[in-house]
Design a protein around this motif. Structure first.
Motif, PDB file in Angstrom:
ATOM      1  N   LEU A 121       0.833  -1.208   0.000  1.00  0.00           N
ATOM      2  CA  LEU A 121       0.000   0.000   0.000  1.00  0.00           C
ATOM      3  C   LEU A 121       0.867   1.257   0.000  1.00  0.00           C
ATOM      4  CD1 LEU A 121      -2.954  -0.707   2.469  1.00  0.00           C
ATOM      5  CD2 LEU A 121      -3.047  -0.467  -0.020  1.00  0.00           C
ATOM      6  N   MET A 122       1.952   1.231   0.764  1.00  0.00           N
ATOM      7  CA  MET A 122       2.844   2.384   0.829  1.00  0.00           C
ATOM      8  C   MET A 122       3.433   2.685  -0.536  1.00  0.00           C
ATOM      9  SD  MET A 122       6.339   2.874   3.064  1.00  0.00           S
ATOM     10  CE  MET A 122       5.490   2.703   4.621  1.00  0.00           C
ATOM     11  N   ILE A 123       3.902   1.630  -1.210  1.00  0.00           N
ATOM     12  CA  ILE A 123       4.502   1.807  -2.536  1.00  0.00           C
ATOM     13  C   ILE A 123       3.453   2.268  -3.542  1.00  0.00           C
ATOM     14  CG2 ILE A 123       5.599   0.569  -4.452  1.00  0.00           C
ATOM     15  CD1 ILE A 123       6.965  -1.183  -2.313  1.00  0.00           C
ATOM     16  N   GLU A 124       2.253   1.724  -3.437  1.00  0.00           N
ATOM     17  CA  GLU A 124       1.167   2.116  -4.341  1.00  0.00           C
ATOM     18  C   GLU A 124       0.820   3.591  -4.172  1.00  0.00           C
ATOM     19  OE1 GLU A 124      -3.504   0.946  -5.338  1.00  0.00           O
ATOM     20  OE2 GLU A 124      -2.345  -0.214  -3.893  1.00  0.00           O
ATOM     21  N   ARG A 125       0.765   4.062  -2.924  1.00  0.00           N
ATOM     22  CA  ARG A 125       0.451   5.470  -2.668  1.00  0.00           C
ATOM     23  C   ARG A 125       1.532   6.383  -3.230  1.00  0.00           C
ATOM     24  NH1 ARG A 125      -1.404   3.470   2.477  1.00  0.00           N
ATOM     25  NH2 ARG A 125       0.640   3.919   3.379  1.00  0.00           N
ATOM     26  N   VAL A 126       2.794   5.980  -3.080  1.00  0.00           N
ATOM     27  CA  VAL A 126       3.893   6.788  -3.603  1.00  0.00           C
ATOM     28  C   VAL A 126       3.822   6.875  -5.119  1.00  0.00           C
ATOM     29  CG1 VAL A 126       6.393   6.881  -3.920  1.00  0.00           C
ATOM     30  CG2 VAL A 126       5.450   6.356  -1.682  1.00  0.00           C
ATOM     31  N   ASN A 127       3.612   5.740  -5.776  1.00  0.00           N
ATOM     32  CA  ASN A 127       3.545   5.720  -7.239  1.00  0.00           C
ATOM     33  C   ASN A 127       2.359   6.529  -7.762  1.00  0.00           C
ATOM     34  OD1 ASN A 127       5.834   4.144  -7.523  1.00  0.00           O
ATOM     35  ND2 ASN A 127       4.709   2.209  -7.484  1.00  0.00           N
ATOM     36  N   ALA A 128       1.211   6.443  -7.060  1.00  0.00           N
ATOM     37  CA  ALA A 128       0.033   7.205  -7.466  1.00  0.00           C
ATOM     38  C   ALA A 128       0.292   8.704  -7.325  1.00  0.00           C
ATOM     39  CB  ALA A 128      -1.169   6.805  -6.606  1.00  0.00           C
ATOM     40  N   GLY A 129       0.968   9.101  -6.265  1.00  0.00           N
ATOM     41  CA  GLY A 129       1.285  10.508  -6.065  1.00  0.00           C
ATOM     42  C   GLY A 129       2.240  11.039  -7.116  1.00  0.00           C
ATOM     43  N   LEU A 130       3.238  10.218  -7.477  1.00  0.00           N
ATOM     44  CA  LEU A 130       4.191  10.623  -8.503  1.00  0.00           C
ATOM     45  C   LEU A 130       3.512  10.766  -9.860  1.00  0.00           C
ATOM     46  CD1 LEU A 130       7.196   8.321  -7.541  1.00  0.00           C
ATOM     47  CD2 LEU A 130       7.021  10.791  -7.192  1.00  0.00           C
ATOM     48  N   LYS A 131       2.605   9.848 -10.156  1.00  0.00           N
ATOM     49  CA  LYS A 131       1.885   9.897 -11.433  1.00  0.00           C
ATOM     50  C   LYS A 131       1.020  11.146 -11.517  1.00  0.00           C
ATOM     51  CE  LYS A 131      -1.232   7.174 -14.362  1.00  0.00           C
ATOM     52  NZ  LYS A 131      -2.004   5.907 -14.472  1.00  0.00           N
ATOM     53  N   ALA A 132       0.331  11.476 -10.419  1.00  0.00           N
ATOM     54  CA  ALA A 132      -0.516  12.665 -10.389  1.00  0.00           C
ATOM     55  C   ALA A 132       0.317  13.933 -10.535  1.00  0.00           C
ATOM     56  CB  ALA A 132      -1.305  12.710  -9.078  1.00  0.00           C
ATOM     57  N   ALA A 133       1.483  13.954  -9.906  1.00  0.00           N
ATOM     58  CA  ALA A 133       2.356  15.125  -9.987  1.00  0.00           C
ATOM     59  C   ALA A 133       2.867  15.323 -11.411  1.00  0.00           C
ATOM     60  CB  ALA A 133       3.518  14.972  -9.020  1.00  0.00           C
ATOM     61  N   ARG A 134       3.258  14.219 -12.057  1.00  0.00           N
ATOM     62  CA  ARG A 134       3.751  14.318 -13.438  1.00  0.00           C
ATOM     63  C   ARG A 134       2.657  14.782 -14.376  1.00  0.00           C
ATOM     64  NH1 ARG A 134       6.600   9.546 -11.942  1.00  0.00           N
ATOM     65  NH2 ARG A 134       4.964   8.254 -12.845  1.00  0.00           N
ATOM     66  N   ALA A 135       1.410  14.324 -14.124  1.00  0.00           N
ATOM     67  CA  ALA A 135       0.281  14.720 -14.968  1.00  0.00           C
ATOM     68  C   ALA A 135       0.022  16.224 -14.879  1.00  0.00           C
ATOM     69  CB  ALA A 135      -0.977  13.956 -14.549  1.00  0.00           C
ATOM     70  N   ARG A 136       0.366  16.822 -13.759  1.00  0.00           N
ATOM     71  CA  ARG A 136       0.192  18.260 -13.574  1.00  0.00           C
ATOM     72  C   ARG A 136       1.441  19.043 -13.957  1.00  0.00           C
ATOM     73  NH1 ARG A 136      -2.603  15.798  -9.387  1.00  0.00           N
ATOM     74  NH2 ARG A 136      -4.758  16.499  -9.086  1.00  0.00           N
ATOM     75  N   GLY A 137       2.444  18.308 -14.439  1.00  0.00           N
ATOM     76  CA  GLY A 137       3.663  18.967 -14.846  1.00  0.00           C
ATOM     77  C   GLY A 137       4.537  19.418 -13.710  1.00  0.00           C
ATOM     78  N   ARG A 138       4.356  18.809 -12.545  1.00  0.00           N
ATOM     79  CA  ARG A 138       5.128  19.189 -11.371  1.00  0.00           C
ATOM     80  C   ARG A 138       6.311  18.218 -11.193  1.00  0.00           C
ATOM     81  NH1 ARG A 138       1.018  18.971  -6.631  1.00  0.00           N
ATOM     82  NH2 ARG A 138       2.950  19.308  -5.461  1.00  0.00           N
ATOM     83  N   PHE A 139       7.465  18.712 -11.497  1.00  0.00           N
ATOM     84  CA  PHE A 139       8.653  17.877 -11.367  1.00  0.00           C
ATOM     85  C   PHE A 139       9.614  18.423 -10.306  1.00  0.00           C
ATOM     86  CE2 PHE A 139       7.081  17.225 -15.648  1.00  0.00           C
ATOM     87  CZ  PHE A 139       7.035  15.851 -15.718  1.00  0.00           C
TER      88      PHE A 139
END
Length: 208
Positions: A121-139
């Motif tokens: 679950l921890m890894i899934e939450r991290v990956n989901a957060g990274l994906k959402a950030a990239r979708a918003r162009g936040r690097f």
């Protein structure tokens, strides 16, 4: 054969309570190993000697689970290794672990499954957060500041071994050198991380 292991965090603490419990469980004094060191330490001379002395058919007896493992993952790894070597584990207080019985083996299986579920679950939450950030162009983002949750996340991602440390750093926005300041290549805590935990929690081995 019954083999006992006991540990206290400092030389000022007393082993008498654990010693009496182990002897009461039938362990001979000559078969009891001890450490006076923090539970977070990777290298424990007494534990290493105890594990080397164990043979197939033996039973390792400890006063409580927190005397044995550095953290949940380390504890599960230890018990899995014992099972492979046909060595049973019996815990005298706290969590009802007794792998000499079918019921005890079942409880440990559930215990290990919950730990794996938490890590996933921890890894899934991290990956989901990274994906959402990239979708918003936040690097980018604010300057990195290590926290206990971030430290746990880094440890989980490194131990998962699906990403290299370089890839973890690129996705999370942390330099690899900064990651290695806190966590070793195999996911173990470095002195800087232990200092942070002591400052925030008061004890190095709490929640780890």
């Amino acid at each position: 054969m019954l083999i006992g292991y006991m540990r206290v965090s400092t030389t000022d603490q007393n082993l008498d309570l654990q010693l009496d419990a182990l002897r009461g469980a039938g362990v001979s004094v000559e078969n009891i190993y001890e450490d006076k060191v923090s539970g977070s330490k990777a290298d424990r001379v007494g534990l290493n000697a105890c594990l080397k002395a164990l043979r197939a058919g033996d039973i390792l007896i400890v006063y409580s689970l927190d005397r044995l493992g550095r953290n949940l993952q380390h504890l599960i790894q230890l018990i899995n290794d014992l099972n492979k070597r046909e060595i049973s584990l019996k815990v005298l207080t706290g969590a009802p672990v007794d792998t000499t019985t079918p019921h005890g083996k079942f409880l440990f299986t559930v215990f290990a499954s919950l730990a794996e579920f938490e890590r996933a679950l921890m890894i899934e939450r991290v990956n989901a957060g990274l994906k959402a950030a990239r979708a918003r162009g936040r690097f980018g983002g604010a300057p990195f500041k290590m926290t206990i949750p971030k430290l746990k996340t880094l440890m989980a991602l490194i131990k998962d071994k699906n990403l290299t440390v370089s890839e973890i750093g690129q996705q999370v926005g942390i330099k690899s050198t900064t990651i290695y300041d806190y966590v070793s290549p195999n996911g173990e805590l470095r002195p800087k991380a232990k200092k942070l935990i002591q400052k925030k929690l008061g004890e190095i081995d709490q929640d780890f």
